[in-house]
Structure formats: C-alpha cells, structure tokens
Scaffold this active site. Structure first.
Site, PDB file in Angstrom:
ATOM      1  N   CYS A 142     -18.255  53.621 119.653  1.00 23.63           N
ATOM      2  CA  CYS A 142     -19.908  53.613 118.480  1.00 23.63           C
ATOM      3  C   CYS A 142     -19.862  53.059 117.793  1.00 23.63           C
ATOM      4  O   CYS A 142     -19.789  51.261 117.571  1.00 23.63           O
ATOM      5  CB  CYS A 142     -19.921  54.842 118.114  1.00 23.63           C
ATOM      6  SG  CYS A 142     -21.523  55.273 117.584  1.00 23.63           S
ATOM      7  N   HIS A 235     -21.130  58.517 122.987  1.00 25.66           N
ATOM      8  CA  HIS A 235     -19.858  59.135 122.495  1.00 25.66           C
ATOM      9  C   HIS A 235     -20.182  59.806 124.096  1.00 25.66           C
ATOM     10  O   HIS A 235     -20.127  60.941 124.088  1.00 25.66           O
ATOM     11  CB  HIS A 235     -20.539  59.725 121.479  1.00 25.66           C
ATOM     12  CG  HIS A 235     -20.355  59.584 119.936  1.00 25.66           C
ATOM     13  ND1 HIS A 235     -18.741  59.530 119.798  1.00 25.66           N
ATOM     14  CD2 HIS A 235     -21.312  58.546 119.202  1.00 25.66           C
ATOM     15  CE1 HIS A 235     -19.228  58.100 118.348  1.00 25.66           C
ATOM     16  NE2 HIS A 235     -20.468  58.394 118.304  1.00 25.66           N
ATOM     17  N   GLU A 237     -17.633  61.326 125.026  1.00 23.46           N
ATOM     18  CA  GLU A 237     -16.499  61.834 124.672  1.00 23.46           C
ATOM     19  C   GLU A 237     -16.220  63.093 124.569  1.00 23.46           C
ATOM     20  O   GLU A 237     -16.151  64.263 124.012  1.00 23.46           O
ATOM     21  CB  GLU A 237     -15.492  61.328 124.062  1.00 23.46           C
ATOM     22  CG  GLU A 237     -15.830  60.833 122.569  1.00 23.46           C
ATOM     23  CD  GLU A 237     -16.243  60.445 121.975  1.00 23.46           C
ATOM     24  OE1 GLU A 237     -16.789  59.797 121.268  1.00 23.46           O
ATOM     25  OE2 GLU A 237     -16.623  59.008 122.798  1.00 23.46           O
TER      26      GLU A 237
END
Length: 305
Positions: A142, A235, A237
């Site tokens: 990001c 993202h 994750e």
C-alpha cells in the site's frame, strides 16, 4: 514447519486458536535448522492487528520462518502500548547490522501527505536503500509500495476523487510467474486508499514490470529486480472484518466514506462480509516465501548482496 515468534507475542495465542502451528523462541532453539529470517517494518497504527494478519499468512509454509519486528526511531506510535513496542520491536539502528532473507514494509495512514513532508521520510528512505543490499526479497504494501516506487523510480502518486475502498478483482498479467503459481485467472484484493499510481508512469521505467491490475482499481502489483522487490497497492493480508471496522469507524466522521465495494453479503452492512480473497492471499505469501526468498537466498545469510 512453524513460525518462530518472540515469546509472549499476542499473535501466538490468537493463531493457536485458529489451529495455526507457531512456536515461541524457547521451543524453537531445540531444533537444529537455519530458519528463514523475515523482518517486518510495521507502519500501521494498530500494530498488534497487523502483526497477526501477516503472521497468519507467513505461517502457511513448510519452512521454518523467524520473524523480527522493526520500528522507526523517528516516530512514536500512538495506538499501541509502549510496553508492547519495547518488548517486541527493535530500532533500525539495531537491526541494520544484520541481513535478512525477506522483508515486509507495510502501509501507513499518511498517504495524502507529500512524501518529503512525512516526519520519518529520511529514516524510511534509508531503510529502503539498506534493504536492497541486506535483504533477498522485499514486499512493499500500500503506502509502502507507493513510497518505495517514488523513492527508487520517481513514480508519482495521484489523489483519488473518492476512496478506493472494497474488494476488487485483479488479473495476473504474467500468470506463469512463480508468484502466481496456483492462481486463478482472476483474484480478489482488498483496497483501502486515497491515492494511486498510474500505469503510464510505471511503463516508462524498464526495470519495473506491472504483473497484476484491475479495470476498476488500477495497478495492483509491480515487480522489480527479478522478484527482489514486489510493490502491492492493496491489502491481501487484511482479516475478514478489517474493512468493516474501517467503514464503521469513518462513517459520519468523513465526507468521502462509501459502502466498501463487493464486500458485504447482498451489499448490506448489517450482514457479514463475504470473504473472497483469503485463499489467494495465502498462496501469494507462500509463493513469495518459497520461490523468491527460500530458493534465492544463500545458505550463509551474510552472503546476501
């Protein structure tokens, strides 16, 4: 094989409840094996949440991985207990003497600021440069991805009219790359950002290769130096409820908050999120660890150049 984590790290008990095999340092010392050493520069405000998200993904590998957490000396986090930072994090000045098989540099909630106006810009650019000679492969996420693209290649960022927020389908542009082994023709990625990078700027740089993008959210993955660097604008994750928490946190406090795209069941925020990115998230991190870290790093870690 499990991850080696610092004793008493909160993520250990959380992940054990998810049947993810982790071990603390005390038990790990009884195994005679050189683990892969991964250092995480965690710039996110909720450190413990981000730690757990990343550890969850890094655990999905048969290799033993030892995790280190790095913090900035020029910035003091406001949303994480100082006791936690002192127990589990080390300054760059302490870690820079060592070499690492892999590194992850997260996003940060400062994306609308000019890079040079960021308080810790001098320190983080020093870390970017250090990683190129002390880490086998680095993954930038990001804001971290945009900042590194700007630092190394002068790629500008552009403000968005409204927040890029939700789950967006991404197309692998080079599906035969090892990073995409096992991927489908389309994979979903959470996005939560107010800025973007443009394809035409990246295409001017011979050393950069756009490897995934979306017709709706734009460039999502860029690779450099044969996989020694990955720049990911989203993202993968994120936990299932992260976008929900962000949406409800900002609702009524910002004028640019919209329902996260393609996220809630039936697009109803009263319903649970429909998780559509977790399998590819696990696969991406496993492929990175296997093909770009484990198979590329020298056995003698001091030989990393």
């Amino acid at each position: 094989m499990p991850l080696r984590l610092p004793d008493k790290l909160p993520a250990i008990e959380i992940l054990k409840k998810e049947n993810i095999f982790v071990m603390d340092e005390t038990r790990a010392h009884s195994q005679e094996i050189r683990p892969l050493r991964i250092v995480v520069l965690n710039l996110m405000p909720l450190k413990i949440t981000t730690e757990t998200d990343l550890v969850r993904l890094l655990s999905n590998t048969p290799l033993q991985v030892e995790i280190y957490f790095m913090k900035l000396k020029s910035h003091t986090p406001k949303n994480t207990p100082i006791e936690h930072m002192m127990m589990f994090y080390k300054d760059f000045d302490e870690l820079k003497r060592h070499k690492f098989d892999g590194m992850i540099i997260t996003g940060a909630p400062i994306e609308t600021m000019n890079y040079e106006d960021v308080q810790y810009w001098p320190e983080i650019t020093n870390i970017f440069d250090w990683a190129r000679t002390h880490v086998t492969s680095t993954m930038y996420l990001c804001w971290g991805a945009m900042a590194a693209l700007y630092h190394f290649y002068d790629i500008p960022k552009y403000s968005l009219a409204k927040k890029m927020f939700g789950i967006f389908g991404q197309y692998p542009l080079e599906p035969t790359l090892p990073i995409f082994r096992g991927f489908d023709d389309l994979f979903n990625m959470p996005q939560s950002r107010h800025t973007e990078v443009h394809r035409n700027d990246i295409e001017k740089i011979d050393d950069l290769k756009i490897i995934a993008e979306s017709p709706d959210s734009g460039v999502s993955m860029v690779m450099a130096r044969g996989g020694r660097e990955f720049f990911i604008t989203g993202h993968l994750e994120y936990a299932p409820d992260t976008l929900d928490k962000e949406y409800k946190r900002d609702l009524g406090t910002r004028d640019d908050v919209e329902l996260p795209f393609n996220y809630y069941r039936d697009n109803n925020p009263d319903n649970d999120p429909l998780v559509t990115w977790r399998a590819h998230a696990n696969l991406l991190y496993s492929n990175w660890i296997n093909y770009y870290v484990y198979q590329e790093t020298p056995y003698n870690i001091d030989d990393i150049r």
